[in-house]
Scaffold this motif. Structure first.
Motif, PDB file in Angstrom:
ATOM      1  N   ALA A 181     -41.856 -37.285 -47.714  1.00  9.97           N
ATOM      2  CA  ALA A 181     -40.844 -36.771 -48.980  1.00  9.97           C
ATOM      3  C   ALA A 181     -40.238 -35.344 -48.673  1.00  9.97           C
ATOM      4  O   ALA A 181     -39.093 -35.170 -48.641  1.00  9.97           O
ATOM      5  CB  ALA A 181     -41.577 -36.462 -50.287  1.00  9.97           C
ATOM      6  N   GLY A 182     -41.203 -34.872 -47.843  1.00 14.05           N
ATOM      7  CA  GLY A 182     -40.544 -33.353 -47.347  1.00 14.05           C
ATOM      8  C   GLY A 182     -39.595 -33.475 -46.448  1.00 14.05           C
ATOM      9  O   GLY A 182     -38.554 -32.831 -46.561  1.00 14.05           O
ATOM     10  N   PRO A 183     -39.627 -34.035 -45.233  1.00 13.21           N
ATOM     11  CA  PRO A 183     -38.579 -34.352 -44.335  1.00 13.21           C
ATOM     12  C   PRO A 183     -37.396 -35.058 -44.834  1.00 13.21           C
ATOM     13  O   PRO A 183     -36.049 -34.647 -44.765  1.00 13.21           O
ATOM     14  CB  PRO A 183     -39.224 -35.023 -43.090  1.00 13.21           C
ATOM     15  CG  PRO A 183     -40.652 -34.684 -43.205  1.00 13.21           C
ATOM     16  CD  PRO A 183     -41.139 -34.412 -44.577  1.00 13.21           C
ATOM     17  N   LEU A 184     -37.736 -36.112 -45.592  1.00 16.01           N
ATOM     18  CA  LEU A 184     -36.523 -36.671 -46.349  1.00 16.01           C
ATOM     19  C   LEU A 184     -35.724 -35.880 -47.219  1.00 16.01           C
ATOM     20  O   LEU A 184     -34.543 -35.871 -47.134  1.00 16.01           O
ATOM     21  CB  LEU A 184     -37.286 -38.002 -47.072  1.00 16.01           C
ATOM     22  CG  LEU A 184     -36.025 -38.948 -47.723  1.00 16.01           C
ATOM     23  CD1 LEU A 184     -35.150 -39.562 -46.717  1.00 16.01           C
ATOM     24  CD2 LEU A 184     -36.858 -39.997 -48.212  1.00 16.01           C
ATOM     25  N   TYR A 185     -36.544 -34.958 -47.862  1.00 16.30           N
ATOM     26  CA  TYR A 185     -35.748 -34.419 -49.000  1.00 16.30           C
ATOM     27  C   TYR A 185     -35.049 -33.153 -48.282  1.00 16.30           C
ATOM     28  O   TYR A 185     -34.062 -32.799 -48.519  1.00 16.30           O
ATOM     29  CB  TYR A 185     -36.646 -33.687 -50.009  1.00 16.30           C
ATOM     30  CG  TYR A 185     -36.158 -33.525 -51.454  1.00 16.30           C
ATOM     31  CD1 TYR A 185     -34.983 -32.715 -51.521  1.00 16.30           C
ATOM     32  CD2 TYR A 185     -36.472 -33.988 -52.462  1.00 16.30           C
ATOM     33  CE1 TYR A 185     -34.291 -32.646 -52.770  1.00 16.30           C
ATOM     34  CE2 TYR A 185     -36.050 -34.146 -53.653  1.00 16.30           C
ATOM     35  CZ  TYR A 185     -34.927 -33.076 -54.026  1.00 16.30           C
ATOM     36  OH  TYR A 185     -34.263 -32.892 -55.210  1.00 16.30           O
ATOM     37  N   GLY A 186     -35.563 -32.662 -47.068  1.00 13.31           N
ATOM     38  CA  GLY A 186     -34.708 -31.721 -46.228  1.00 13.31           C
ATOM     39  C   GLY A 186     -33.601 -32.197 -45.645  1.00 13.31           C
ATOM     40  O   GLY A 186     -32.553 -31.818 -45.698  1.00 13.31           O
ATOM     41  N   TYR A 187     -33.558 -33.600 -45.256  1.00 11.72           N
ATOM     42  CA  TYR A 187     -32.562 -34.261 -44.608  1.00 11.72           C
ATOM     43  C   TYR A 187     -31.442 -34.482 -45.818  1.00 11.72           C
ATOM     44  O   TYR A 187     -30.338 -34.469 -45.747  1.00 11.72           O
ATOM     45  CB  TYR A 187     -32.941 -35.579 -44.259  1.00 11.72           C
ATOM     46  CG  TYR A 187     -31.656 -36.223 -43.195  1.00 11.72           C
ATOM     47  CD1 TYR A 187     -31.804 -35.897 -41.629  1.00 11.72           C
ATOM     48  CD2 TYR A 187     -30.911 -37.044 -43.774  1.00 11.72           C
ATOM     49  CE1 TYR A 187     -30.772 -36.368 -40.983  1.00 11.72           C
ATOM     50  CE2 TYR A 187     -29.789 -37.596 -43.007  1.00 11.72           C
ATOM     51  CZ  TYR A 187     -29.750 -37.327 -41.659  1.00 11.72           C
ATOM     52  OH  TYR A 187     -28.867 -37.867 -40.659  1.00 11.72           O
ATOM     53  N   ALA A 188     -31.880 -34.828 -46.966  1.00 12.72           N
ATOM     54  CA  ALA A 188     -31.104 -34.985 -48.215  1.00 12.72           C
ATOM     55  C   ALA A 188     -30.219 -33.572 -48.516  1.00 12.72           C
ATOM     56  O   ALA A 188     -29.112 -33.632 -48.805  1.00 12.72           O
ATOM     57  CB  ALA A 188     -31.946 -35.397 -49.348  1.00 12.72           C
ATOM     58  N   ASP A 189     -31.201 -32.445 -48.291  1.00 10.88           N
ATOM     59  CA  ASP A 189     -30.571 -31.304 -48.796  1.00 10.88           C
ATOM     60  C   ASP A 189     -29.428 -30.845 -47.815  1.00 10.88           C
ATOM     61  O   ASP A 189     -28.287 -30.378 -48.085  1.00 10.88           O
ATOM     62  CB  ASP A 189     -31.497 -29.960 -48.656  1.00 10.88           C
ATOM     63  CG  ASP A 189     -32.644 -29.927 -49.890  1.00 10.88           C
ATOM     64  OD1 ASP A 189     -31.867 -30.038 -50.907  1.00 10.88           O
ATOM     65  OD2 ASP A 189     -33.704 -29.632 -49.768  1.00 10.88           O
ATOM     66  N   ARG A 190     -29.763 -31.209 -46.249  1.00 13.10           N
ATOM     67  CA  ARG A 190     -28.751 -30.961 -45.383  1.00 13.10           C
ATOM     68  C   ARG A 190     -27.339 -31.705 -45.644  1.00 13.10           C
ATOM     69  O   ARG A 190     -26.411 -31.449 -45.437  1.00 13.10           O
ATOM     70  CB  ARG A 190     -29.138 -30.991 -43.996  1.00 13.10           C
ATOM     71  CG  ARG A 190     -30.315 -30.199 -43.782  1.00 13.10           C
ATOM     72  CD  ARG A 190     -30.757 -30.124 -42.187  1.00 13.10           C
ATOM     73  NE  ARG A 190     -31.075 -31.230 -41.583  1.00 13.10           N
ATOM     74  CZ  ARG A 190     -32.487 -31.557 -41.759  1.00 13.10           C
ATOM     75  NH1 ARG A 190     -33.322 -30.856 -42.469  1.00 13.10           N
ATOM     76  NH2 ARG A 190     -32.931 -32.809 -41.343  1.00 13.10           N
ATOM     77  N   SER A 191     -27.827 -33.176 -46.018  1.00 19.31           N
ATOM     78  CA  SER A 191     -26.678 -33.939 -46.172  1.00 19.31           C
ATOM     79  C   SER A 191     -25.815 -33.318 -47.150  1.00 19.31           C
ATOM     80  O   SER A 191     -24.625 -33.666 -47.580  1.00 19.31           O
ATOM     81  CB  SER A 191     -27.047 -35.302 -46.619  1.00 19.31           C
ATOM     82  OG  SER A 191     -27.932 -35.840 -45.699  1.00 19.31           O
ATOM     83  N   ALA A 192     -26.276 -32.948 -48.588  1.00 22.07           N
ATOM     84  CA  ALA A 192     -25.620 -32.247 -49.749  1.00 22.07           C
ATOM     85  C   ALA A 192     -24.948 -31.194 -49.176  1.00 22.07           C
ATOM     86  O   ALA A 192     -23.918 -31.031 -49.698  1.00 22.07           O
ATOM     87  CB  ALA A 192     -26.546 -32.024 -50.795  1.00 22.07           C
ATOM     88  N   ALA A 193     -25.543 -30.426 -48.427  1.00 26.31           N
ATOM     89  CA  ALA A 193     -24.843 -29.209 -47.895  1.00 26.31           C
ATOM     90  C   ALA A 193     -23.408 -29.437 -47.048  1.00 26.31           C
ATOM     91  O   ALA A 193     -22.396 -28.970 -47.693  1.00 26.31           O
ATOM     92  CB  ALA A 193     -25.715 -28.277 -47.001  1.00 26.31           C
ATOM     93  N   THR A 194     -23.575 -30.305 -46.348  1.00 27.41           N
ATOM     94  CA  THR A 194     -22.236 -30.681 -45.696  1.00 27.41           C
ATOM     95  C   THR A 194     -21.354 -31.619 -46.368  1.00 27.41           C
ATOM     96  O   THR A 194     -19.997 -31.260 -46.383  1.00 27.41           O
ATOM     97  CB  THR A 194     -22.579 -31.506 -44.400  1.00 27.41           C
ATOM     98  OG1 THR A 194     -23.459 -32.636 -44.623  1.00 27.41           O
ATOM     99  CG2 THR A 194     -23.105 -30.553 -43.438  1.00 27.41           C
ATOM    100  N   THR A 195     -21.868 -32.250 -47.302  1.00 29.65           N
ATOM    101  CA  THR A 195     -21.052 -33.117 -48.108  1.00 29.65           C
ATOM    102  C   THR A 195     -20.160 -32.332 -49.155  1.00 29.65           C
ATOM    103  O   THR A 195     -19.262 -32.400 -49.619  1.00 29.65           O
ATOM    104  CB  THR A 195     -22.126 -34.477 -48.890  1.00 29.65           C
ATOM    105  OG1 THR A 195     -22.647 -35.267 -48.020  1.00 29.65           O
ATOM    106  CG2 THR A 195     -21.133 -35.148 -49.849  1.00 29.65           C
ATOM    107  N   MET A 196     -20.999 -31.364 -49.883  1.00 27.65           N
ATOM    108  CA  MET A 196     -20.426 -30.595 -50.905  1.00 27.65           C
ATOM    109  C   MET A 196     -19.309 -29.555 -50.361  1.00 27.65           C
ATOM    110  O   MET A 196     -18.355 -29.250 -50.670  1.00 27.65           O
ATOM    111  CB  MET A 196     -21.258 -29.579 -51.500  1.00 27.65           C
ATOM    112  CG  MET A 196     -22.420 -30.686 -52.439  1.00 27.65           C
ATOM    113  SD  MET A 196     -21.417 -31.039 -53.894  1.00 27.65           S
ATOM    114  CE  MET A 196     -20.949 -29.790 -54.954  1.00 27.65           C
ATOM    115  N   ASP A 197     -19.707 -29.050 -49.166  1.00 27.19           N
ATOM    116  CA  ASP A 197     -18.764 -28.236 -48.332  1.00 27.19           C
ATOM    117  C   ASP A 197     -17.497 -29.020 -47.914  1.00 27.19           C
ATOM    118  O   ASP A 197     -16.478 -28.376 -48.223  1.00 27.19           O
ATOM    119  CB  ASP A 197     -19.466 -27.577 -47.189  1.00 27.19           C
ATOM    120  CG  ASP A 197     -18.552 -26.837 -46.149  1.00 27.19           C
ATOM    121  OD1 ASP A 197     -17.946 -26.025 -46.617  1.00 27.19           O
ATOM    122  OD2 ASP A 197     -18.379 -27.201 -45.012  1.00 27.19           O
TER     123      ASP A 197
END
Length: 539
Positions: A489-505
């Motif tokens: 969950a830690g690495p997966l949530y981190g990847y989701a965070d990075r996905s959200a950052a670029t997706t929102m930007d």
């Protein structure tokens, strides 16, 4: 990515999840008389597609990987874009499609042997010659929808899904399946008409259907027109995602199909609609507070009404179909918060839900095989007759309900935390609704588990009806995959965070597809900038 030869960069991997299943579909159709060859080709194709998707997850973490189809650069040509979000969705869907295919190998029988199978127990025989090419076409359509950077190509992906899913829903040709398939087909066609109309209007207003270029042109048109176009797209995608009140078709359509078909529909097809909402809301319509408020209301209604429907059901398939509708609301909740944390939680929850919901429908297929029914009034005592089956149902059921520390709990905590941080009355209403929905989900799945596995077994259940290992192990593998999401969950949530950052930007996506076309700070497009450079002051 050092294992890829220099001439084979990450771009080589991008079209494979679409092309490999399509090529394999043609082969399996040509070799329809050879069931074993069909099975081998299908499994090999989905393994290759999944491995390509894993490679894209690694490559996309360094930036979007873009392929211009036919060598025509965007916005003239169609772009396939594997950013973090698309690559993650491809990988999870690939694992799910492969597990369901392996499960179907145990349930499917050649058409000329169908009369030797107790169809009431297996949920209906699957005609192998038709199933494999259609299933592979479905896989290609899903991959195309995740990868495309073009609205019209997204429409093409949906139409591929529609054609394949209509065939899969009506496999076996029973009256019940044809009726359910007809309802599904009519609703899907209505959604397609809305989507195509929205594309035509968007092109008329902006002169493009490339999503990266739309992101820089739509801010320049009239606000009222832009909101109208946005709502029309959301209406089309809302039908496909089965959000309330556009979800009326789902509980009657999915339960009638064979277990593998129901599982892949429940786990994946609605998520293509959710993905489309997420992609368009963050990239094309990033600043739309009024529409976000509407989505919050829709999310709350979807959660609550869906789970109330589940509580009232006495058939496991229908119960899970209503929980599917209900938990779409959690994903819309995260999208509607319009923040990086909310989007990250929504992405994580989509990944969790694909694996858990698919696993539950596969296990229910085993329940139907072992117990001869999915009606809770006709089941009982399965914990004694099939203890492994009891565990396989119990674990993903608790995960769906969000029991800590499972992945469902982690995704919901992310959504609730961001809802509390936003702190508006509507966000608080969603927080309360999410908690109530989770508790009612727990009640519904525990009720189903108690009735199917603990109540006194009806006399008509046979004492010995062993479940095929070829069905048990794929279901167990998918349950294990769902559990593994908690471990990573830690690495997966981190990847989701990075996905959200670029997706929102949005900037990274636009620059990768349409270089020089983004100025999100001013809403000004490269087209306008070029006009000013060439013609003085410009318009």
């Amino acid at each position: 990515m050092s294992w890829i030869p220099a001439a084979w960069g990450p771009e080589t991997l991008v079209p494979l999840p679409v092309l490999v299943p399509l090529f394999a579909a043609g082969l399996t159709l040509a070799l329809h008389r050879y069931a074993n060859v069909q099975r081998t080709i299908s499994v090999a194709a989905l393994v290759a597609s999944t491995l390509a998707s894993v490679g894209l997850v690694l490559a996309a973490d360094a930036g979007p990987v873009v392929v211009d189809v036919g060598g025509w650069a965007a916005p003239v040509g169609i772009a396939l874009v594997a950013d973090r979000l698309a690559a993650l969705m491809l990988t999870v869907s690939g694992v799910m499609l492969l597990c369901v295919l392996l499960y179907s190998l145990g349930q499917g029988v050649p058409e000329n042997e169908a009369e030797t199978v107790d169809e009431a127990r297996v949920g209906g025989a699957i005609p192998v010659a038709i199933f494999h090419p259609t299933y592979l076409v479905l896989a290609a359509g899903v991959s195309n929808a995740f990868l495309t950077g073009d609205l019209f190509n997204l429409y093409v992906g949906f139409e591929i899904l529609l054609a394949a899913s209509a065939v899969l829903l009506t496999l076996g040709g029973t009256a019940e399946r044809v009726r359910a398939g007809s309802v599904y087909l009519i609703v899907a066609l209505a959604s397609s008409v809305l989507f195509l109309s929205a594309i035509a209007l968007i092109y008329a207003a902006t002169g493009t259907v490339n999503m990266a270029q739309l992101a820089v042109r739509l801010p320049e048109i009239d606000d009222t027109v832009r909101v109208a176009l946005q709502l029309l797209l959301l209406l089309a995608f809302g039908i496909k995602a089965a959000v309330f009140p556009l979800s009326f078709w789902l509980p009657d359509s999915y339960p009638t199909a064979p277990a593998p078909v129901t599982a892949v529909f429940a786990g994946l097809l609605t998520k293509v609609g959710v993905y489309s909402i997420l992609r368009t809301q963050t990239l094309i319509f990033p600043d739309s507070p009024v529409v976000d408020q509407i989505l919050l209301v829709v999310a709350l209604a979807t959660m609550v009404i869906g789970i109330l429907g589940a509580v009232a059901q006495n058939d496991v398939k229908r119960l899970l179909s209503f929980t599917l509708v209900s938990h779409i609301g959690f994903m819309i909740f995260g999208i509607a918060l319009a923040s990086e944390a909310g989007t990250a939680a929504a992405i994580f929850y989509v990944v969790h839900h694909i694996s858990v919901q698919t696993a539950l429908f596969l296990v229910v297929g085993l329940v139907e095989w072992r117990g001869g029914s999915t009606s809770l009034d006709r089941l009982g005592g399965l914990a004694k007759l099939a203890p492994l089956l009891a565990v396989l149902f119990f674990v993903p059921a608790l995960n769906l309900a969000g029991i800590p520390p499972l992945s469902g709990f982690l995704g919901k905590v992310g959504l609730l935390t961001e809802g509390v941080r936003i702190g508006t009355p509507l966000a608080w209403a969603l927080v309360v609704g999410s908690v109530a929905t989770s508790l009612l989900t727990l009640y519904a799945v525990v009720k189903a588990w108690n009735k199917a596995f603990w109540q006194t077994a009806p006399a008509e259940i046979p004492e010995h009806a062993p479940m095929p290992r070829t069905m048990v192990w794929p279901a167990a593998a998918l349950v294990t995959f769902g559990l593994s999401l908690t471990v990573v969950a830690g690495p997966l949530y981190g990847y989701a965070d990075r996905s959200a950052a670029t997706t929102m930007d949005g900037y990274t996506y636009i620059e990768a597809v349409y270089p020089g076309g983004s100025d999100r700070g001013t809403g000004q497009s490269a087209d306008v900038t070029d006009a000013q450079t060439e013609g003085g002051d410009g318009p």
